[in-house]
Design a protein around this motif. Sequence first.
Motif, PDB file in Angstrom:
ATOM      1  N   GLY A  21      39.154 -43.673  73.024  1.00  0.00           N
ATOM      2  CA  GLY A  21      38.639 -44.662  73.953  1.00  0.00           C
ATOM      3  C   GLY A  21      38.322 -44.132  75.332  1.00  0.00           C
ATOM      4  N   ARG A  22      38.391 -42.809  75.536  1.00  0.00           N
ATOM      5  CA  ARG A  22      38.083 -42.264  76.857  1.00  0.00           C
ATOM      6  C   ARG A  22      36.585 -42.325  77.116  1.00  0.00           C
ATOM      7  N   PRO A  23      36.161 -42.926  78.261  1.00  0.00           N
ATOM      8  CA  PRO A  23      34.737 -42.897  78.621  1.00  0.00           C
ATOM      9  C   PRO A  23      34.285 -41.448  78.805  1.00  0.00           C
ATOM     10  N   LEU A  24      33.093 -41.138  78.369  1.00  0.00           N
ATOM     11  CA  LEU A  24      32.601 -39.753  78.408  1.00  0.00           C
ATOM     12  C   LEU A  24      32.534 -39.197  79.820  1.00  0.00           C
ATOM     13  N   ASP A  25      32.294 -40.063  80.811  1.00  0.00           N
ATOM     14  CA  ASP A  25      32.173 -39.590  82.190  1.00  0.00           C
ATOM     15  C   ASP A  25      33.487 -39.676  82.967  1.00  0.00           C
ATOM     16  N   TYR A  26      34.580 -40.007  82.279  1.00  0.00           N
ATOM     17  CA  TYR A  26      35.873 -40.157  82.951  1.00  0.00           C
ATOM     18  C   TYR A  26      36.670 -38.866  82.819  1.00  0.00           C
ATOM     19  N   LYS A  27      36.856 -38.169  83.927  1.00  0.00           N
ATOM     20  CA  LYS A  27      37.596 -36.910  83.932  1.00  0.00           C
ATOM     21  C   LYS A  27      38.651 -36.959  85.032  1.00  0.00           C
TER      22      LYS A  27
END
Length: 282
Positions: free
Chosen positions: A5-11
């Motif tokens: 469920g991690r958004p691709l742009d969330y780092k």
Amino acid sequence: MDWEGRPLDYKPSVSTISADEKFQHILSLKMADGHWFDKNGSDQHNVILNETAVKQLGIHKPVIGQRFKFNGDSGIVAGVVKDFNFRSLHEKIGPMVINNHTDWARSFYIKTTPGNTAVAIKIAQNVWNEFVPDQPFDYSFIDDGYNKLYHAEQRSSTLIAAFAIIAIAISAIGLLGLAAFAAEQRVKEIGIRKVLGASVQNIIGLLSAEFLKTVVIANIVAFPVAWYMMNKWLQDFAYRTNITWWIFAVAACIALLIALITVSIQSIKAALANPVNSLRSE
């Protein structure tokens, strides 16, 4: 890092610790869910998150067993440890990922019993020299490390305490002088009161009441200022205590006690003086 469920742009930025199965016991950490790393090595690829990491990373429930990839190593979330302060109390607890890659470790934590520190250091040095002879043995105490985080506060505390003592001493000397002056100005009044039957306690109360009223007024003026300054200073800490009313009540009682003792020294002297000499004086 990567998880379900991690958004691709969330780092996000997280803190990380490499720990073995005894790390929890050494630092007395509490588990909120799941388990700590097993000693049989079954959790080599798994991670443990703190409570803040679960919230900020948005890990779906149930958290335990969720897929979690860390530094290219795929595993699951084996446990959730209750939040603990791993930085200064000036900072809020941030997200932390604890992994079981002990080959990444750079430090060993050793817990000793009181009074056996020197022996523990010697044993640790012998073990270190046996297994890592080409590296120098260097150690530090974890409480000393945390004390350094609050060096500025400790220095400020020392300065405040020193100036407070000086201020109290100057105030007491000033009160003593004022009390002596007041007693001298009212020497005939005191003599007449004693002749008319006033007790030593009555005279002391007469001379002390005026000064105690002044101290009470000073406290009323000082309390809002003290509360504002203390509250302003506490804002620098993410985790702080609350300023309660009884702190000011205790401070007021101490101030009144110091004033009463100081004024009473001169008041007792005036109250015990011979009234005949007082009435004869010009």
